[in-house]
Design an enzyme around this catalytic site. Structure first.
Site, PDB file in Angstrom:
ATOM      1  N   ARG A 128     -11.544  15.882  -3.907  1.00 49.12           N
ATOM      2  CA  ARG A 128     -12.128  15.025  -2.932  1.00 49.12           C
ATOM      3  C   ARG A 128     -12.758  15.651  -2.158  1.00 49.12           C
ATOM      4  NH1 ARG A 128     -14.060  12.461   0.369  1.00 49.12           N
ATOM      5  NH2 ARG A 128     -13.361  10.555   1.782  1.00 49.12           N
ATOM      6  N   HIS A 131     -14.332  16.579   3.786  1.00 52.51           N
ATOM      7  CA  HIS A 131     -14.942  15.642   4.773  1.00 52.51           C
ATOM      8  C   HIS A 131     -13.961  15.520   5.971  1.00 52.51           C
ATOM      9  CE1 HIS A 131     -11.310  13.839   2.675  1.00 52.51           C
ATOM     10  NE2 HIS A 131     -11.351  13.090   3.612  1.00 52.51           N
ATOM     11  N   HIS A 133     -12.877  12.114   9.322  1.00 50.88           N
ATOM     12  CA  HIS A 133     -12.977  10.888   9.799  1.00 50.88           C
ATOM     13  C   HIS A 133     -12.351  10.473  11.155  1.00 50.88           C
ATOM     14  CE1 HIS A 133      -9.277  10.881   7.591  1.00 50.88           C
ATOM     15  NE2 HIS A 133      -9.997  11.314   6.560  1.00 50.88           N
ATOM     16  N   GLU A 137      -4.966  10.580   9.197  1.00 52.06           N
ATOM     17  CA  GLU A 137      -4.510  10.374   7.776  1.00 52.06           C
ATOM     18  C   GLU A 137      -3.359  10.758   7.455  1.00 52.06           C
ATOM     19  OE1 GLU A 137      -7.999  11.366   4.703  1.00 52.06           O
ATOM     20  OE2 GLU A 137      -6.178  12.422   3.386  1.00 52.06           O
ATOM     21  N   HIS A 176     -11.155  18.240   5.999  1.00 52.17           N
ATOM     22  CA  HIS A 176     -10.053  18.462   5.229  1.00 52.17           C
ATOM     23  C   HIS A 176     -10.584  18.237   3.667  1.00 52.17           C
ATOM     24  CE1 HIS A 176      -9.637  14.350   6.530  1.00 52.17           C
ATOM     25  NE2 HIS A 176      -9.424  14.073   5.293  1.00 52.17           N
ATOM     26  N   GLU A 199     -11.924   3.840   3.522  1.00 49.99           N
ATOM     27  CA  GLU A 199     -12.066   5.041   2.842  1.00 49.99           C
ATOM     28  C   GLU A 199     -13.903   5.322   2.378  1.00 49.99           C
ATOM     29  OE1 GLU A 199     -10.393   7.685   1.625  1.00 49.99           O
ATOM     30  OE2 GLU A 199     -11.733   8.318  -0.026  1.00 49.99           O
ATOM     31  N   HIS A 309      16.497  -5.968  10.372  1.00 53.45           N
ATOM     32  CA  HIS A 309      16.195  -4.933  11.272  1.00 53.45           C
ATOM     33  C   HIS A 309      14.612  -5.445  11.816  1.00 53.45           C
ATOM     34  CE1 HIS A 309      14.460  -3.464   7.705  1.00 53.45           C
ATOM     35  NE2 HIS A 309      13.346  -2.743   8.555  1.00 53.45           N
ATOM     36  N   HIS A 311      11.293  -3.396  14.317  1.00 51.78           N
ATOM     37  CA  HIS A 311      10.545  -2.131  14.945  1.00 51.78           C
ATOM     38  C   HIS A 311       9.685  -2.458  16.042  1.00 51.78           C
ATOM     39  CE1 HIS A 311      12.110  -0.519  10.865  1.00 51.78           C
ATOM     40  NE2 HIS A 311      11.307  -1.719  10.395  1.00 51.78           N
ATOM     41  N   GLU A 315       4.803  -2.170  10.461  1.00 51.55           N
ATOM     42  CA  GLU A 315       5.172  -1.406   9.303  1.00 51.55           C
ATOM     43  C   GLU A 315       4.309  -1.577   8.122  1.00 51.55           C
ATOM     44  OE1 GLU A 315       9.302  -2.067   8.452  1.00 51.55           O
ATOM     45  OE2 GLU A 315       8.978  -1.671   6.136  1.00 51.55           O
ATOM     46  N   HIS A 354      13.355  -8.658   9.631  1.00 49.78           N
ATOM     47  CA  HIS A 354      12.887  -8.422   8.279  1.00 49.78           C
ATOM     48  C   HIS A 354      14.181  -7.876   7.422  1.00 49.78           C
ATOM     49  CE1 HIS A 354      10.906  -4.950   9.719  1.00 49.78           C
ATOM     50  NE2 HIS A 354      11.137  -4.311   8.687  1.00 49.78           N
TER      51      HIS A 354
HETATM   52 MN    MN Z   1      -9.511  11.985   4.363  1.00 45.42          MN
HETATM   53 MN    MN Z   2      11.356  -2.458   8.308  1.00 47.45          MN
END
Ligand code: MN
Ligand code: MN
Length: 414
Positions: A128, A131, A133, A137, A176, A199, A309, A311, A315, A354
Site C-alpha cells: 500500500r 501516503h 491523510h 488511522e 506511512h 480511503e 453498558h 460509553h 463505538e 447496549h
Molecule cells: Mn493510511
Molecule cells: Mn460497548
C-alpha cells in the site's frame, strides 16, 4: 439451433415437468410438506408475541435469516433508531493490481460520524503505497503479517513487523506505508478518526509526483528533468505488487529513533480481564502512548454476553467471529435490536445503552474501537451496585434478592 443444444434444452424442460409432477403427487399422497408461509417451515416469518403475519414475498430469505430481530423485533423495541449495522459484503470493492479495499463511511452507514472503516487485502509482498491523510488511522491485522513504516514529525523513521492480532496508529498527516509479508499475505481493518473520510481520498506519493511541475521536481531533488520525466504508471500506484520485504530493516537515524512506537504487539499480551464467560483485551494510551484511538477486543463464550453498558464516545465495532444480538436503547422510549455476523460493522452512538449477546454455538469475537485515547465504560450493574441502595430500590421497585445480586466491580462479560 444445433442438435446437441436442442437436446439439452429438451432434457431440462422434461426434468422441470417431472419435478412439478412429483411435488403435486407427494401433496396428493398426504406427505406433510413444510409450509413456507409459517414458522413450521424453515423460513423465518415476521411474527412475534401474537403480532405480525407471514411474508408471502417477494423476499430475500438469506437476509431475513441473518437479521431475525429486524424481521420480527422483540416487543421492547420501539420508535425510530438509526441503522447500526453495515456488512462489508455490501460495500463497493476497489480491486487493485495486488489486493483490494472496501470501506464503510457515512455514505454506507450514516450514523457513523466519528469513525470510518476499511477492510483491506494485500497479496503476499504487495505494497500500500507511501501516503498520508488528514485523519488519524488505527489498524488491526486480521490475517497474516505486515511491515509498517511511519515518519514522525521530528524526521524519525519507524519500521515494525506486525502479526495477526497486532495493531498500529498513524496520527493525522504522518506519512506511512504498509507491505504484506509472504504466506497468506495480509488482511487488516483500518479505522479512520472521521466518519466521512474515504480511503480513496488519501494523499499518494505517486499522485503528488504526477501533479507537481517537472522542473520543480527536478529543482527540488537537484536532478536533471529527464530523471523525473518517466514516473511510475499509472499515476496512482495505490496497491501494487512487490517482493516480500526483509524482516530486519535498517533506516538512517539522523535525528535518532522515534520516541513513541506506532505499532503495538497485542498478540503477545494476556487479556486485561478474563472470567468463565470470556475475555477482554484493552489497548489505550496507557500502554500504547501514540494512539488517538482505544480498543476493547471482546471474546464471549457461547451462552454468555458482554454486559449492559454505555460509553462517553461513539463505538465502532467489527465482528471477527461468531454471531451476536445487540439492542441499543436511544432514550425517549426508543430502542432497536440488530443481529451481527463475522464481517459486519456495528456502530453504537455515545450514551446509547447496549449489550452484545452470543447467539451462536461458537465463540463470539468483536472489537469495540473508540475515537479517544482511553475508554470510558459505564456498567449498568456496577453503577446500581455502588449507588445508595434506597435510590436503586425505590427507582425500580426491585426486591432485596435483586439488590443482593448487584456487583460492586465491573463484570464486563456475564
Ligand atoms: Mn493510511
Ligand atoms: Mn460497548
Amino acid at each position: 439451433m444445433d442438435t446437441t443444444r436442442r437436446k439439452i434444452i429438451q432434457s431440462i424442460a422434461a426434468a422441470g415437468a417431472a419435478s412439478a409432477v412429483s411435488s403435486i403427487a407427494s401433496l396428493a399422497d398426504g406427505i406433510p410438506q413444510p409450509d413456507p408461509l409459517t414458522n413450521n417451515g424453515t423460513v423465518p416469518q415476521p411474527e412475534r408475541n401474537g403480532l405480525g403475519g407471514t411474508d408471502p414475498g417477494p423476499r430475500d430469505v438469506l437476509l431475513d435469516e441473518q437479521n431475525p430481530d429486524l424481521l420480527a423485533p422483540p416487543p421492547t423495541d420501539a420508535g425510530s433508531v438509526p441503522n447500526l449495522k453495515w456488512p462489508f459484503s455490501l460495500s463497493h470493492n476497489r480491486l487493485a493490481p495486488a489486493g483490494w479495499a472496501r470501506e464503510t463511511t457515512t455514505k454506507e452507514l450514516p450514523v457513523s460520524t466519528e469513525m470510518a472503516g476499511v477492510d483491506m487485502r494485500l497479496n503476499p509482498g504487495a505494497i500500500r503505497e507511501l501516503h498520508w491523510h488528514p485523519v488519524g488511522e488505527w489498524g488491526f491485522v486480521t490475517v497474516g503479517s505486515i511491515q509498517i513504516t511511519c515518519l514522525d514529525a521530528g524526521g524519525r523513521m519507524f519500521v515494525d513487523n506486525l502479526n495477526q492480532g497486532d495493531l498500529w496508529f498513524f496520527p493525522e498527516a504522518y506519512p506511512h506505508s504498509l507491505q504484506a509479508f509472504g504466506g497468506p499475505g495480509s488482511e487488516f481493518i483500518l479505522v479512520f478518526m472521521d466518519g466521512d473520510y474515504s480511503e480513496n481520498d488519501t494523499f499518494l506519493l505517486s499522485d503528488a509526483f504526477a501533479h507537481l511541475p517537472k522542473d520543480i521536481l527536478a529543482k527540488n531533488f537537484r536532478v536533471p528533468v529527464s530523471e523525473v520525466s518517466n514516473l511510475a504508471s499509472p499515476s496512482q500506484r495505490y496497491i501494487y505488487p512487490g517482493q516480500v520485504p526483509p524482516t530486519n530493516v535498517r533506516v538512517p537515524e539522523p535525528y535518532g529513533k522515534p520516541p513513541k512506537a506506532f505499532g503495538y504487539h497485542m498478540s503477545n499480551n494476556k487479556p486485561t480481564f478474563q472470567n468463565e464467560a470470556g475475555t477482554i483485551h484493552i489497548v489505550d494510551s496507557s500502554s500504547f502512548p501514540v494512539t488517538g484511538a482505544s480498543l476493547a477486543l471482546v471474546t464471549v463464550n457461547p451462552g454468555h454476553m458482554r454486559e449492559i453498558h454505555w460509553h462517553a464516545n461513539d463505538e465502532w465495532q467489527y465482528y471477527l467471529q461468531g454471531q451476536a444480538r445487540l439492542t441499543a436503547f436511544a432514550s425517549s422510549g426508543t430502542a432497536a435490536t440488530f443481529d451481527y455476523q463475522a464481517g459486519d460493522v456495528g456502530y453504537v452512538p455515545s450514551n446509547y445503552i447496549h449489550y452484545a449477546e452470543n447467539t451462536g454455538n461458537t465463540p463470539l469475537q468483536f472489537m469495540e474501537v473508540f475515537r479517544s485515547p482511553t475508554i470510558s465504560n459505564f456498567s449498568l450493574a456496577q453503577w446500581m451496585g455502588v449507588a445508595p441502595p434506597w435510590l436503586v430500590q425505590g427507582n425500580l421497585n426491585v426486591s432485596q434478592a435483586f439488590m443482593n445480586k448487584l456487583p460492586k466491580t465491573i463484570p464486563w462479560i456475564v
